[in-house]
Design a protein around this motif. Structure first.
Motif, PDB file in Angstrom:
ATOM      1  N   SER A 291       2.460   1.922  -3.383  1.00  0.00           N
ATOM      2  CA  SER A 291       1.545   2.448  -4.396  1.00  0.00           C
ATOM      3  C   SER A 291       1.225   3.918  -4.130  1.00  0.00           C
ATOM      4  O   SER A 291       1.087   4.703  -5.063  1.00  0.00           O
ATOM      5  N   ILE A 292       1.138   4.304  -2.856  1.00  0.00           N
ATOM      6  CA  ILE A 292       0.877   5.707  -2.524  1.00  0.00           C
ATOM      7  C   ILE A 292       2.115   6.543  -2.824  1.00  0.00           C
ATOM      8  O   ILE A 292       2.013   7.641  -3.387  1.00  0.00           O
TER       9      ILE A 292
ATOM     10  N   LEU B 101       2.381   7.376  -6.419  1.00  0.00           N
ATOM     11  CA  LEU B 101       1.513   8.486  -6.824  1.00  0.00           C
ATOM     12  C   LEU B 101       2.050   9.839  -6.367  1.00  0.00           C
ATOM     13  O   LEU B 101       1.808  10.857  -7.007  1.00  0.00           O
TER      14      LEU B 101
ATOM     15  N   LEU C 110      -7.627   7.597  -4.696  1.00  0.00           N
ATOM     16  CA  LEU C 110      -6.865   6.354  -4.568  1.00  0.00           C
ATOM     17  C   LEU C 110      -7.777   5.147  -4.777  1.00  0.00           C
ATOM     18  O   LEU C 110      -8.905   5.107  -4.279  1.00  0.00           O
TER      19      LEU C 110
ATOM     20  N   GLU D 247       0.830  -1.198   0.000  1.00  0.00           N
ATOM     21  CA  GLU D 247       0.000   0.000   0.000  1.00  0.00           C
ATOM     22  C   GLU D 247       0.863   1.247   0.000  1.00  0.00           C
ATOM     23  O   GLU D 247       0.606   2.192  -0.746  1.00  0.00           O
TER      24      GLU D 247
END
Length: 182
Positions: free
Chosen positions: A73-74, A77, A103, A70
């Motif tokens: 992936s954040i 971004l 998200l 997680e």
């Protein structure tokens, strides 16, 4: 130098942000006055990543650790955002909420929450529709309990009295000849 979330030493490539605006709605543990990076609980540990999130003032909120997938992936971004964009995310609650709700993980979680809410509402409506039937059955049970049960109890009492009379009229097994009943 700073430690990455895997514990290795890395050289900071970008200039540090001098000061985060005082109007930030993040807690002090997230926004430091000397760092451009949010502080993270367990950032020196390689066993888990605990990314600090904005304060949620609801009493039922329970924020747990973020998994490495997680977090990555954040981070993916956020890595292409400019310093000004990142600063805006830190200081502008609406910008942060807009980013947060964009998200995929949040979209999925919101859909699951909405589906559960809709199913719960549907079950509640069905239960409310059954309320008159439940009341009718409860009244029938009350009638049965007061009338039919009383009649059956009286019948049981009569049969027990007959049984006792019959048992008293039969002599005990050891007294077949010449025994007298007391």
């Amino acid at each position: 130098m700073f430690k990455s979330f895997w514990g290795s030493q890395e050289q900071a490539a970008s200039p540090r942000i001098q000061e985060v605006p005082q109007s930030s709605w993040y807690p002090p543990s997230v926004v430091g006055s000397n760092s451009s990076r949010p502080s993270t609980a367990g950032s020196s540990s390689s066993s888990g990543l605990n990314v600090q999130r904005p304060l949620d003032h609801s009493p039922s909120s329970s924020i747990g650790p973020v998994s490495p997938s997680e977090a990555s992936s954040i981070i993916f971004l956020l890595k292409d955002k400019s310093v000004d964009e990142l600063r805006k995310l830190l200081s502008d609650k609406d910008a942060y909420n807009q980013f947060l709700h964009s998200l995929d993980q949040v979209k999925i979680q919101n859909k699951v929450r909405d589906d559960l809410r809709n199913e719960t509402l549907q079950l509640a409506r069905e239960n409310l529709e059954k309320e008159p039937q439940i009341l009718e059955l409860r009244n029938q049970c009350r009638i049965i309990r007061t009338t039919e049960l009383a009649a059956a109890q009286e019948k049981v009492n009569e049969l027990q009295m007959k049984r006792m009379k019959l048992l008293n009229s039969i002599p005990p097994p050891h007294c077949f000849k010449g025994c007298k009943r007391p």
